[in-house]
Design a protein around this motif. Sequence first.
Motif, PDB file in Angstrom:
ATOM      1  N   GLN A 161       7.080  30.179   4.027  1.00  0.00           N
ATOM      2  CA  GLN A 161       8.066  31.044   3.998  1.00  0.00           C
ATOM      3  C   GLN A 161       9.549  30.890   3.277  1.00  0.00           C
ATOM      4  OE1 GLN A 161       8.760  31.519   8.379  1.00  0.00           O
ATOM      5  NE2 GLN A 161       6.935  32.722   8.632  1.00  0.00           N
ATOM      6  N   GLN A 164       8.643  31.700  -0.186  1.00  0.00           N
ATOM      7  CA  GLN A 164       8.467  33.045  -0.618  1.00  0.00           C
ATOM      8  C   GLN A 164       9.986  33.822  -0.803  1.00  0.00           C
ATOM      9  OE1 GLN A 164       5.507  35.590   1.521  1.00  0.00           O
ATOM     10  NE2 GLN A 164       6.884  37.076   1.819  1.00  0.00           N
ATOM     11  N   SER A 165      10.725  33.213   0.467  1.00  0.00           N
ATOM     12  CA  SER A 165      12.120  33.792   0.309  1.00  0.00           C
ATOM     13  C   SER A 165      12.876  33.498  -1.022  1.00  0.00           C
ATOM     14  CB  SER A 165      12.866  33.134   1.620  1.00  0.00           C
ATOM     15  OG  SER A 165      14.236  33.674   1.605  1.00  0.00           O
ATOM     16  N   TYR A 280      15.817  33.045  11.403  1.00  0.00           N
ATOM     17  CA  TYR A 280      15.361  33.754  10.401  1.00  0.00           C
ATOM     18  C   TYR A 280      15.352  32.802   8.987  1.00  0.00           C
ATOM     19  CZ  TYR A 280      16.092  38.262  12.452  1.00  0.00           C
ATOM     20  OH  TYR A 280      16.000  39.401  13.355  1.00  0.00           O
ATOM     21  N   HIS A 459      13.278  37.940   4.160  1.00  0.00           N
ATOM     22  CA  HIS A 459      11.955  37.818   3.905  1.00  0.00           C
ATOM     23  C   HIS A 459      11.055  39.028   3.247  1.00  0.00           C
ATOM     24  CE1 HIS A 459      12.533  39.931   7.681  1.00  0.00           C
ATOM     25  NE2 HIS A 459      11.291  40.244   7.875  1.00  0.00           N
TER      26      HIS A 459
END
Length: 459
Positions: A161, A164-165, A280, A459
């Motif tokens: 993640q 990807q962020s 987050y 995200h």
Amino acid sequence: MTHKKYIWLLALVTLAAACRITQPYKSPETDVNGLYRDQQNSDTNTIAARPWQTFFTDTALQQLIARGIRENLDLRIAMQRIVAAQAALKQSKLAFLPDVNANASVKQSRLAFPQGYGLITSATQYDVNGTASWEADIWGKLRSGKRAAQAALLGSVAAQQAVQSSLVADIAAAYYSLLALDQQLLVLQQTLANRGEDVNSMKELKASGVVNGAAVVQSEANQYAAAVAIPDVKRQIRETENALSILLALPPGPIARGSMATQQLPQDIAAGVPAQLLQYRPDVKAAEHAFRNAFENTNIARTAFYPSLNITAAGGFTSFDLSKWFTDAGLFGNVVGGLTQPIFNRGLNKARLATAQAKQQEALYNFSKTMLTAGKEVSDALYSLTSAGEKKESREKQLASLEKAVDFTKELLRYSSSTNYTDVLTSEQNLLSAQIGSINDQLQQWQAVIALYRALGGH
């Protein structure tokens, strides 16, 4: 009956001891007060909760981001790490089951009998058997191993993640850098055209006796100065396109895009509260999972000081006569249960425990550092966004004044001997600098917005 009481008592004592050996996990304590500098906001609305599709609304940019998520090689590498972590977790779950093996063999032996007389005989042994071994998880070693594997898997997911962020932010940053460079190129090309007109005007004024030859030469030099800047901007555009192509897993090539003039900053740019970083921001989550993994490995190291209970069983057929292989005479079986207590192993268990504890403490420090870094990045992005906005009004006034200054000096040059081309040159150079500065101000705003998106764990 008395023996059963002792057995139950031993089981209860063992269970109580096991509860003290492995420690229950507690999330690391985190003080988030003041983590966002000069921010006392208690509103929990945050852009981190928004999907990137609703945050970046430019359709060309959305297509680039979608392709990047689908094809980016770093993201694919992170996905393979998740696959490996899933395999490790599956293995840790299967550790609770017995280890079962099967064997079939034929062994030919030649023997001297009796010894010293040279008489040779041979024997053939036929074996088929199965073995099983099982370790009772008395002290929680296997359970801790399972929890460590789960933490490693969750850490791999969080790391994916995070990739990807960062990928979304990197694509957006490169995209808006391209738009800014495109806008700078337009300004330079328009400036070049305007200065070409200035050269013609100076030649006409010289013919009329208003200016001398120096003004004509200066106007030509001013034109060349604008022309010289254009190749550098084109080079930067090409290099940025090539860099963006790598993020998209494409060979270097042109990138379809919009224009800076049509871009609108996202509305409701809210940072939320620092505690939401735990929810987050993926690298913060990955750091906590790494701490959990190290914590459970410390539990595993503690169990090595205590006896392990292993139960093994074997059964099958063995015979020296093939015709009697699968008969009652060839059948055998056994079950063995035993406790193994480490007594002296050259300090290996102590070293393992000390190493595990050190790695646990290291993971805790890394978690704290990750939180501080996250707070710093959010604080920087918020202030950068504020400072970029503060420049906007002053920049607009500066541009309006410089445009008037260029017009006035050109008019004065025609009708007043007190003005020379140096005044025109200075005003034009100041105007170009302010125009480029205005474009950079817009880029700074977008860079701050993107940096805030990244810092909050969008995200």
